[in-house]
Design a protein around this motif. Structure first.
Motif, short mmCIF file in Angstrom:
data_model
loop_
_atom_site.label_atom_id
_atom_site.label_comp_id
_atom_site.label_asym_id
_atom_site.label_seq_id
_atom_site.Cartn_x
_atom_site.Cartn_y
_atom_site.Cartn_z
N ASP A 36 0.83 -1.20 0.00
CA ASP A 36 0.00 0.00 0.00
C ASP A 36 0.87 1.26 0.00
N THR A 86 2.51 1.81 3.27
CA THR A 86 3.33 0.70 3.79
C THR A 86 4.77 0.89 3.33
N HIS A 144 -5.01 -5.42 0.93
CA HIS A 144 -4.96 -4.85 2.29
C HIS A 144 -5.00 -5.94 3.37
N GLN A 145 -4.38 -7.06 3.08
CA GLN A 145 -4.62 -8.23 3.94
C GLN A 145 -4.30 -8.02 5.41
N VAL A 146 -3.11 -7.52 5.70
CA VAL A 146 -2.71 -7.43 7.11
C VAL A 146 -3.60 -6.42 7.84
N LYS A 147 -3.86 -5.29 7.19
CA LYS A 147 -4.72 -4.29 7.84
C LYS A 147 -6.11 -4.86 8.12
N1 URA Z 1 -1.16 -5.95 3.91
C1 URA Z 1 -1.69 -4.70 3.91
O1 URA Z 1 -2.73 -4.48 4.50
N2 URA Z 1 -1.04 -3.74 3.25
C2 URA Z 1 0.15 -3.93 2.61
O2 URA Z 1 0.71 -3.00 2.03
C3 URA Z 1 0.69 -5.22 2.62
C4 URA Z 1 0.02 -6.21 3.28
#
Ligand code: URA
Length: 247
Positions: A113, A116, A194-197
């Motif tokens: 992102d 990020t 946006h996986q980690v978020k």
């Molecule tokens: N997960 C996220 O939410 N954002 C990123 O940029 C990478 C992984």
């Protein structure tokens, strides 16, 4: 027909060389080798994993496979640049490249992102890109993050079981480890939007800072300043190849 030259440490895997040189998928290259369509220095080869010495000539039937220069770059992405080759209104990670590393055929491996930071790979090797980003090969990505809010007490167990995101998407099993007050390290094997978020949101928190520190065998070292890019060494490329070939 002679005999193939001895393969030294710089030798390249046959199926990979064909895929990169002809723009094929690795499985199409493997099929061609198994069907006896391929020679190395005029010797028929049927093993897709055969090693090709740097000066050897590979042919698929009568077509000589070009030995394309292979570029893999590691960037320590800065916040504020978008992971795109071109963008009408935003600064791109391509614009962040120093002139001597910029080239037209680079593609971004697994986007980050805009806000990020951290490890971003760029390559002209379509086969490597495909393998690194395809969930089947499962290259592990490690992120460190700061969040606000209070995460569910069973967050670790929910990450390991496979979280369900806001839109019903189910994630593959992942790991979260708490490293300090409102700080955590997350390990995932896929790259959803946006996986980690969204994983943190699914547990009741909000990510305020996110950095990718590792992709497969590659770690972002302290020697690469934010915003800088370097070429991977041959040893690092070999480690990447091995990580995605083994799966
Ligand atoms: N997960 C996220 O939410 N954002 C990123 O940029 C990478 C992984």
């Amino acid at each position: 027909m002679g005999s193939p030259r001895h393969a030294g440490p710089d030798a390249e895997r046959l199926d990979r060389l064909i895929a990169h040189g002809l723009g094929w998928t690795r499985s199409a290259a493997q099929k061609a080798v198994r069907r006896s369509r391929v020679t190395i220095d005029d010797v028929w080869v049927r093993d897709p994993a055969a090693k090709v010495p740097p000066a050897a000539r590979v042919k698929v039937e009568d077509v000589v496979v070009p030995r394309l220069d292979r570029t893999v770059l590691m960037m320590n992405k800065q916040a504020g640049s978008v992971s795109a080759n071109v963008d009408a209104s935003e600064r791109t990670v391509i614009e962040d490249l120093p002139d001597h590393l910029r080239r037209d055929d680079l593609r971004i491996v697994g986007r980050l992102d805009k806000d990020t930071t951290g490890l971003l790979l760029l390559t002209n090797d379509g086969d490597l890109l495909h393998r690194l980003t395809h969930p089947r090969h499962g290259a592990e990505k490690v992120y460190i993050l700061t969040f606000e809010g209070t995460l569910a007490v069973d967050a670790e167990a929910r990450f390991e079981a496979g979280l369900t995101l806001d839109d019903g998407t189910i994630c593959a099993p992942a790991k979260i480890a708490f490293t300090g007050p409102n700080q955590a390290e997350v390990r995932v094997h896929e790259g959803k939007y946006h996986q980690v978020k969204r994983m943190i949101a699914a547990c009741g928190g909000r990510v305020t800072r996110l950095e990718r520190t590792q992709m497969g065998p590659l770690a972002l070292g302290a020697d690469l300043p934010r915003g800088a890019t370097r070429r991977l060494t041959d040893a690092e490329i070999a480690a990447l190849d091995q990580a995605v070939s083994a799966s």
